[in-house]
Write an enzyme that holds these catalytic residues in place. Sequence first.
Site, short mmCIF file in Angstrom:
data_model
loop_
_atom_site.label_atom_id
_atom_site.label_comp_id
_atom_site.label_asym_id
_atom_site.label_seq_id
_atom_site.Cartn_x
_atom_site.Cartn_y
_atom_site.Cartn_z
CE LYS A 142 -3.83 -2.35 1.98
NZ LYS A 142 -5.03 -2.19 3.15
CG ASP A 158 -7.54 0.09 3.90
OD1 ASP A 158 -8.42 -0.54 3.60
OD2 ASP A 158 -6.51 0.01 3.73
N GLY A 216 2.52 -0.75 9.05
CA GLY A 216 2.40 -0.81 7.61
C GLY A 216 1.28 0.10 7.02
N1 LIG Z 1 -10.08 -5.60 7.01
C1 LIG Z 1 -9.73 -4.97 6.33
O1 LIG Z 1 -10.46 -4.51 5.47
C2 LIG Z 1 -8.27 -4.70 6.21
C3 LIG Z 1 -7.64 -3.50 5.44
C4 LIG Z 1 -6.34 -3.29 5.52
C5 LIG Z 1 -5.42 -4.48 5.91
N2 LIG Z 1 -6.12 -5.30 6.92
C6 LIG Z 1 -5.15 -6.37 7.43
O2 LIG Z 1 -4.12 -5.61 8.26
C7 LIG Z 1 -2.86 -6.48 8.07
C8 LIG Z 1 -1.63 -5.67 7.80
O3 LIG Z 1 -1.77 -5.08 6.56
P1 LIG Z 1 -0.84 -3.96 5.91
O4 LIG Z 1 -1.28 -3.81 4.49
O5 LIG Z 1 -0.38 -2.92 6.83
O6 LIG Z 1 0.65 -5.02 5.74
P2 LIG Z 1 2.15 -4.28 5.69
O7 LIG Z 1 2.26 -3.12 5.10
O8 LIG Z 1 2.79 -5.59 5.18
O9 LIG Z 1 2.48 -4.51 7.16
C9 LIG Z 1 2.45 -5.49 8.22
C10 LIG Z 1 2.58 -5.13 9.55
O10 LIG Z 1 2.57 -6.35 10.21
C11 LIG Z 1 3.80 -6.48 11.09
N3 LIG Z 1 4.18 -7.69 11.19
C12 LIG Z 1 4.35 -8.79 10.23
N4 LIG Z 1 4.85 -9.95 10.47
C13 LIG Z 1 4.96 -9.55 11.99
C14 LIG Z 1 5.42 -10.42 13.22
N5 LIG Z 1 5.63 -11.78 12.84
N6 LIG Z 1 5.24 -9.95 14.12
C15 LIG Z 1 5.08 -8.75 14.51
N7 LIG Z 1 4.49 -7.81 13.36
C16 LIG Z 1 4.59 -8.23 12.33
C17 LIG Z 1 4.71 -5.49 10.39
O11 LIG Z 1 5.67 -5.11 11.06
P3 LIG Z 1 7.30 -4.72 10.70
O12 LIG Z 1 7.09 -3.21 10.42
O13 LIG Z 1 8.02 -4.97 11.71
O14 LIG Z 1 7.71 -5.60 9.58
C18 LIG Z 1 3.98 -4.33 9.92
O15 LIG Z 1 3.52 -3.54 10.82
C19 LIG Z 1 -3.16 -7.30 7.09
O16 LIG Z 1 -3.36 -8.59 7.94
C20 LIG Z 1 -4.35 -7.20 6.28
O17 LIG Z 1 -4.94 -8.22 5.98
C21 LIG Z 1 -7.14 -5.61 6.79
#
Ligand SMILES: NC(=O)c1ccc[n+]([C@@H]2O[C@H](COP(=O)([O-])OP(=O)(O)OC[C@H]3O[C@@H](n4cnc5c(N)ncnc54)[C@H](OP(=O)(O)O)[C@@H]3O)[C@@H](O)[C@H]2O)c1
Length: 268
Positions: A61, A98, A124
Amino acid sequence: MKFHLLGDPIAHSISPHVYSAAFSEWGIDAEYEVSRVSSDDLSEAMRNPQICGGNVTLPHKILAASIVDEMSDEVQATGACNCYWRTEGGVLSGANTDVAGLTAALGESEFDVLGSRVLLLGAGGAARAALHALVEGGVSSVAIQNRTLEPALALKKTAPNIATLVVEGEVLDVTYDLVVNATRLGLKPTDPDPIDLGMITCKSVYDMVYIPGKTAWVRSAIKRGIPASDGLGMLIMQAALSLRHWFPDQEPPIQAMRTAARVALEEA
Ligand SMILES: NC(=O)c1ccc[n+]([C@@H]2O[C@H](COP(=O)([O-])OP(=O)(O)OC[C@H]3O[C@@H](n4cnc5c(N)ncnc54)[C@H](OP(=O)(O)O)[C@@H]3O)[C@@H](O)[C@H]2O)c1
């Protein structure tokens, strides 16, 4: 007409079911497909002339915000883009649905964020939108905790006008009105909880992650008597808002989209 969801991983997404329900309710010939793409291929995928537009999901994103030619105020403010489309002139336009999607989902779940103290887990693309939605909702402070420090500091910079704090190590000994999970934790059954609810005091919990049968973290909150919702409501609302960008003359059939999402999760 073709729309894509671009991300990696992507297999868990039920978005194709949600959008197909809307297209079929409207009786239009349109398709929505998932496409697993790496960061290197994101720009080409977003600019694919055969695709009218789509959504971008983890982990792209923030990168998507740098690819679009013109951006909404939310993309400008958050530095993250989850919705794009090509205009008639061939310009790639980007929005962040979002932000309003989370606001609507929190409202639906009757979480009153005005004046609240929030703990935001993650930094993220989803956390960018969450922080912006919380600030717009009038929270009094947000503590940000992330596995890695740098993205948390970058996230804090996107909200200069409210009290934000980046938490390193243990979270502070305060009572949070709301804890929001914007990390990936919960997507896989083997994942640990994003935070141990036994170690903090909080009044409510919102998990942006959704999986069949609710995440372990949401179930653990409910067991403790803490009001909790998963990310399904947000998924529907951000999808409805994406449809408004792609089809400005149509009213998104939210009930049909919700039903399709529930069925898809039951069958997953
Ligand atoms: N319901 C909805 O409509 C909706 C909308 C948007 C997102 N989401 C969900 O929100 C989540 C994040 O999405 P995103 O787009 O922000 O992804 P992203 O940009 O890849 O960010 C991932 C986040 O998760 C952390 N993370 C990843 N693996 C981890 C671990 N093993 N332990 C602790 N922290 C960890 C990362 O930390 P680091 O910075 O340390 O890597 C980062 O803060 C996803 O599951 C997505 O499906 C849902």
